[in-house]
Enzyme design. Structure first.
Site, PDB file in Angstrom:
ATOM      1  N   ARG A 102       0.882  -1.192  -0.082  1.00 28.36           N
ATOM      2  CA  ARG A 102       0.080  -0.088  -0.078  1.00 28.36           C
ATOM      3  C   ARG A 102       1.153   1.295   0.085  1.00 28.36           C
ATOM      4  O   ARG A 102       0.413   2.285  -0.692  1.00 28.36           O
ATOM      5  CB  ARG A 102      -1.055   0.075   1.221  1.00 28.36           C
ATOM      6  N   LYS A 137       2.403  24.479  -2.912  1.00 28.56           N
ATOM      7  CA  LYS A 137       0.911  23.981  -2.654  1.00 28.56           C
ATOM      8  C   LYS A 137       1.086  22.462  -2.548  1.00 28.56           C
ATOM      9  O   LYS A 137       0.496  21.814  -3.577  1.00 28.56           O
ATOM     10  CB  LYS A 137       0.162  24.737  -3.638  1.00 28.56           C
ATOM     11  N   LYS A 169       5.250  38.098  -1.145  1.00 33.22           N
ATOM     12  CA  LYS A 169       3.868  37.974  -1.869  1.00 33.22           C
ATOM     13  C   LYS A 169       3.087  39.185  -1.570  1.00 33.22           C
ATOM     14  O   LYS A 169       3.712  39.886  -0.603  1.00 33.22           O
ATOM     15  CB  LYS A 169       3.282  36.876  -0.943  1.00 33.22           C
ATOM     16  N   GLU A 202       5.993  39.570  -5.839  1.00 31.53           N
ATOM     17  CA  GLU A 202       4.673  39.428  -6.419  1.00 31.53           C
ATOM     18  C   GLU A 202       4.300  40.772  -6.751  1.00 31.53           C
ATOM     19  O   GLU A 202       4.239  41.538  -5.984  1.00 31.53           O
ATOM     20  CB  GLU A 202       4.038  38.610  -5.676  1.00 31.53           C
ATOM     21  N   ASP A 224       1.248  38.474 -10.951  1.00 34.28           N
ATOM     22  CA  ASP A 224       0.158  37.668 -10.615  1.00 34.28           C
ATOM     23  C   ASP A 224      -1.377  38.037 -11.141  1.00 34.28           C
ATOM     24  O   ASP A 224      -1.690  39.186 -10.969  1.00 34.28           O
ATOM     25  CB  ASP A 224       0.050  37.874  -9.112  1.00 34.28           C
TER      26      ASP A 224
END
Length: 285
Positions: A102, A137, A169, A202, A224
């Site tokens: 597994r 992410k 950011k 950004e 962005d």
């Protein structure tokens, strides 16, 4: 940075932790059902077309758990596969094969899905200079393997974590009081701490792009959630002074047009956070 995170020590730690989570005090189903010493073989069956990833990891898992398991590799990571292909054959104690089954499948199914999606998007923009990047992410404690899968699929790894690059950011910029303030504070911090890290900023509009150009001292400018007309104008304004990265909501339908705007990189979070696992199984022979 390319695969600097893929060390023998990091792989060992991952496998140890994953086996502890899955096996714990013992695989009692296998221990109960199989006579001690039962030998067997199993094949890794590909049940869906795509790009295979995680074969090298599978061999590490099998042989970490039981060094006497013999693994015959029939394919290699990055190969284009079709339904019915066999990725590898493992021979040895049947109990060892069952206990590791597994973990091997969980890793390979997800890694192959990521490699497949990455390959598909990278192919769409292969006629341009633009390179495809992943993001942070990722699934907690699985980032190493997800980024490994991106590189297998033909993408490039962005920063691995918070410690290996500066990325200012929108929230950093807003809390710092603006683009220039954030950049200058960062430059001062790096000098004070004797750190040599790349800086990316950004930007949300052309005014912020102009502020980055005026302030200087960075390596990358992220564009962005900009439309193609704005991206082309931003690239013209930057004029090679910094590397450019388009980001934000980029899909299979829009990536070609964005790449053709002339950016150096496109980052796509969906490479790792929005994939459906490839259908792969391990079958006794």
């Amino acid at each position: 940075m390319k695969n600097l995170y893929l060390t023998q020590d990091n792989l060992r730690k991952f496998i140890e932790s994953a086996l502890l989570e899955d096996v714990g005090t013992g695989d009692h189903s296998t221990l109960a059902a199989l006579p001690n010493g039962t030998k067997g073989s199993a094949k890794l069956l590909i049940k869906e077309d795509g790009i295979i990833a995680g074969l090298e990891l599978a061999k590490h898992i099998f042989q970490y758990y039981d060094p006497e398991l013999e693994v015959e590799m029939l394919l290699k990571d990055g190969d284009l596969v079709k339904k019915g292909d066999i990725g590898l054959i493992v021979n040895g104690l049947a109990a060892s094969i069952l206990t590791t089954e597994r973990l091997v499948l969980n890793c390979m199914q997800r890694m192959s899905a990521i490699a497949t999606k990455t390959h598909r998007l990278a192919s769409i923009i292969s006629h341009t200079k633009t390179k495809l990047l992943d993001t942070r992410k990722t699934t907690p404690n699985f980032r190493m393997l997800e980024k490994w899968a991106v590189s297998i699929g033909g993408g490039e790894n962005h920063r691995f974590a918070l410690y290996d690059m500066i990325m200012l950011k929108d929230n950093h910029v807003d809390f710092a009081g603006g683009i220039s303030e954030a950049i200058k504070a960062t430059q001062s911090y790096l000098k004070r701490k004797h750190l040599d890290l790349k800086i990316e900023v950004e930007t949300r509009n052309l005014e912020e792009v102009r502020l980055v150009i005026e302030t200087g001292g960075v390596d990358f400018v992220m564009l962005d959630n900009m439309d193609c007309d704005t991206i082309r104008e931003a690239v013209a304004l930057i004029d090679g002074k910094f590397l450019t990265e388009a980001s934000g909501g980029i899909t299979e339908e829009t990536i070609k047009d964005i790449a053709e705007c002339g950016v150096d990189f496109i980052s796509v979070g969906a490479l790792t956070h929005h994939v459906k696992s490839m259908d792969i199984s391990l079958k006794a022979m």
